[in-house]
Design a protein around this motif. Structure first.
Motif, PDB file in Angstrom:
ATOM      1  N   CYS A  22      30.632 -33.306 -24.369  1.00  0.00           N
ATOM      2  CA  CYS A  22      29.356 -33.941 -24.001  1.00  0.00           C
ATOM      3  C   CYS A  22      29.069 -35.142 -24.901  1.00  0.00           C
ATOM      4  O   CYS A  22      28.571 -36.171 -24.438  1.00  0.00           O
ATOM      5  N   ILE A  23      29.388 -35.017 -26.171  1.00  0.00           N
ATOM      6  CA  ILE A  23      29.212 -36.139 -27.099  1.00  0.00           C
ATOM      7  C   ILE A  23      30.121 -37.294 -26.697  1.00  0.00           C
ATOM      8  O   ILE A  23      29.697 -38.456 -26.684  1.00  0.00           O
ATOM      9  N   GLU A  24      31.355 -36.988 -26.342  1.00  0.00           N
ATOM     10  CA  GLU A  24      32.311 -38.025 -25.932  1.00  0.00           C
ATOM     11  C   GLU A  24      31.827 -38.741 -24.668  1.00  0.00           C
ATOM     12  O   GLU A  24      31.886 -39.970 -24.582  1.00  0.00           O
ATOM     13  N   ILE A  25      31.379 -37.974 -23.690  1.00  0.00           N
ATOM     14  CA  ILE A  25      30.894 -38.578 -22.441  1.00  0.00           C
ATOM     15  C   ILE A  25      29.650 -39.418 -22.703  1.00  0.00           C
ATOM     16  O   ILE A  25      29.512 -40.529 -22.172  1.00  0.00           O
ATOM     17  N   VAL A  41      32.542 -50.660 -30.463  1.00  0.00           N
ATOM     18  CA  VAL A  41      33.328 -50.342 -31.661  1.00  0.00           C
ATOM     19  C   VAL A  41      32.510 -49.495 -32.624  1.00  0.00           C
ATOM     20  O   VAL A  41      33.022 -48.542 -33.225  1.00  0.00           O
ATOM     21  N   LYS A  42      31.241 -49.795 -32.764  1.00  0.00           N
ATOM     22  CA  LYS A  42      30.370 -48.994 -33.638  1.00  0.00           C
ATOM     23  C   LYS A  42      30.234 -47.564 -33.119  1.00  0.00           C
ATOM     24  O   LYS A  42      30.285 -46.606 -33.884  1.00  0.00           O
ATOM     25  N   ILE A  43      30.057 -47.438 -31.824  1.00  0.00           N
ATOM     26  CA  ILE A  43      29.948 -46.099 -31.225  1.00  0.00           C
ATOM     27  C   ILE A  43      31.257 -45.341 -31.419  1.00  0.00           C
ATOM     28  O   ILE A  43      31.261 -44.156 -31.778  1.00  0.00           O
ATOM     29  N   ASN A  44      32.365 -46.016 -31.223  1.00  0.00           N
ATOM     30  CA  ASN A  44      33.670 -45.391 -31.402  1.00  0.00           C
ATOM     31  C   ASN A  44      33.874 -44.965 -32.858  1.00  0.00           C
ATOM     32  O   ASN A  44      34.482 -43.918 -33.123  1.00  0.00           O
ATOM     33  N   GLY A  46      31.556 -43.937 -34.827  1.00  0.00           N
ATOM     34  CA  GLY A  46      30.791 -42.698 -34.958  1.00  0.00           C
ATOM     35  C   GLY A  46      31.553 -41.506 -34.414  1.00  0.00           C
ATOM     36  O   GLY A  46      31.525 -40.409 -34.985  1.00  0.00           O
ATOM     37  N   LEU A  47      32.276 -41.728 -33.320  1.00  0.00           N
ATOM     38  CA  LEU A  47      33.092 -40.655 -32.750  1.00  0.00           C
ATOM     39  C   LEU A  47      34.234 -40.258 -33.677  1.00  0.00           C
ATOM     40  O   LEU A  47      34.681 -39.113 -33.662  1.00  0.00           O
ATOM     41  N   ALA A  48      34.693 -41.195 -34.474  1.00  0.00           N
ATOM     42  CA  ALA A  48      35.767 -40.895 -35.419  1.00  0.00           C
ATOM     43  C   ALA A  48      35.315 -39.863 -36.449  1.00  0.00           C
ATOM     44  O   ALA A  48      36.139 -39.151 -37.023  1.00  0.00           O
ATOM     45  N   LEU A  49      34.029 -39.758 -36.676  1.00  0.00           N
ATOM     46  CA  LEU A  49      33.490 -38.726 -37.577  1.00  0.00           C
ATOM     47  C   LEU A  49      33.324 -37.394 -36.866  1.00  0.00           C
ATOM     48  O   LEU A  49      33.545 -36.340 -37.449  1.00  0.00           O
ATOM     49  N   VAL A  50      32.945 -37.455 -35.606  1.00  0.00           N
ATOM     50  CA  VAL A  50      32.659 -36.239 -34.855  1.00  0.00           C
ATOM     51  C   VAL A  50      33.931 -35.421 -34.602  1.00  0.00           C
ATOM     52  O   VAL A  50      33.935 -34.196 -34.750  1.00  0.00           O
ATOM     53  N   GLY A  51      35.027 -36.088 -34.249  1.00  0.00           N
ATOM     54  CA  GLY A  51      36.268 -35.400 -33.910  1.00  0.00           C
ATOM     55  C   GLY A  51      36.765 -34.443 -34.987  1.00  0.00           C
ATOM     56  O   GLY A  51      36.973 -33.256 -34.730  1.00  0.00           O
ATOM     57  N   PRO A  52      36.947 -34.926 -36.222  1.00  0.00           N
ATOM     58  CA  PRO A  52      37.418 -34.023 -37.277  1.00  0.00           C
ATOM     59  C   PRO A  52      36.431 -32.908 -37.616  1.00  0.00           C
ATOM     60  O   PRO A  52      36.836 -31.796 -37.946  1.00  0.00           O
ATOM     61  N   ILE A  53      35.146 -33.198 -37.502  1.00  0.00           N
ATOM     62  CA  ILE A  53      34.142 -32.159 -37.787  1.00  0.00           C
ATOM     63  C   ILE A  53      34.251 -31.044 -36.756  1.00  0.00           C
ATOM     64  O   ILE A  53      34.249 -29.860 -37.106  1.00  0.00           O
ATOM     65  N   ILE A  54      34.361 -31.410 -35.485  1.00  0.00           N
ATOM     66  CA  ILE A  54      34.509 -30.408 -34.432  1.00  0.00           C
ATOM     67  C   ILE A  54      35.806 -29.628 -34.625  1.00  0.00           C
ATOM     68  O   ILE A  54      35.835 -28.403 -34.494  1.00  0.00           O
ATOM     69  N   LEU A  55      36.898 -30.339 -34.930  1.00  0.00           N
ATOM     70  CA  LEU A  55      38.179 -29.668 -35.179  1.00  0.00           C
ATOM     71  C   LEU A  55      38.032 -28.638 -36.293  1.00  0.00           C
ATOM     72  O   LEU A  55      38.482 -27.499 -36.165  1.00  0.00           O
ATOM     73  N   PHE A  56      37.391 -29.023 -37.377  1.00  0.00           N
ATOM     74  CA  PHE A  56      37.211 -28.118 -38.513  1.00  0.00           C
ATOM     75  C   PHE A  56      36.349 -26.910 -38.131  1.00  0.00           C
ATOM     76  O   PHE A  56      36.680 -25.772 -38.470  1.00  0.00           O
TER      77      PHE A  56
END
Length: 92
Positions: A22-25, A41-44, A46-56
């Motif tokens: 949902c965050i990605e969409i 690019v700024k939004i992307n 921010g997504l670079a932070l979300v991905g590893p947090i979700i993975l963890f």
């Protein structure tokens, strides 16, 4: 459907992945809404932070679910694998 869920850890892991989707969409829709490369690019970023947090978080839930089911020797292998994933994606 919900009555078929027997493992709270599996539900938590799946819920976190749906939340991440949902965050990605939402991010993609924001990129289209603002229609500017700089903002996208700024939004992307921010997504670079979300991905590893979700993975963890998802991996942590999975490990909690496995904690009582796996022998300690196999748990060490799983933890080593997780550590190698984080080492491999580290930009340092």
């Amino acid at each position: 459907m919900w009555f078929l869920i027997k493992d709270k850890y599996v539900f938590g892991m799946a819920f976190m992945r749906v939340f991440s989707g949902c965050i990605e969409i939402s991010a993609a829709l924001l990129m289209l809404y603002f229609n500017r490369v700089e903002t996208a690019v700024k939004i992307n970023a921010g997504l670079a932070l979300v991905g590893p947090i979700i993975l963890f978080l998802v991996m942590s839930l999975g490990l909690l679910g496995l904690a009582g089911k796996l022998p300690i020797s196999k748990m060490v292998y799983v933890l080593l694998g997780v550590a190698l994933i984080f080492y491999g994606v580290n930009k340092g």
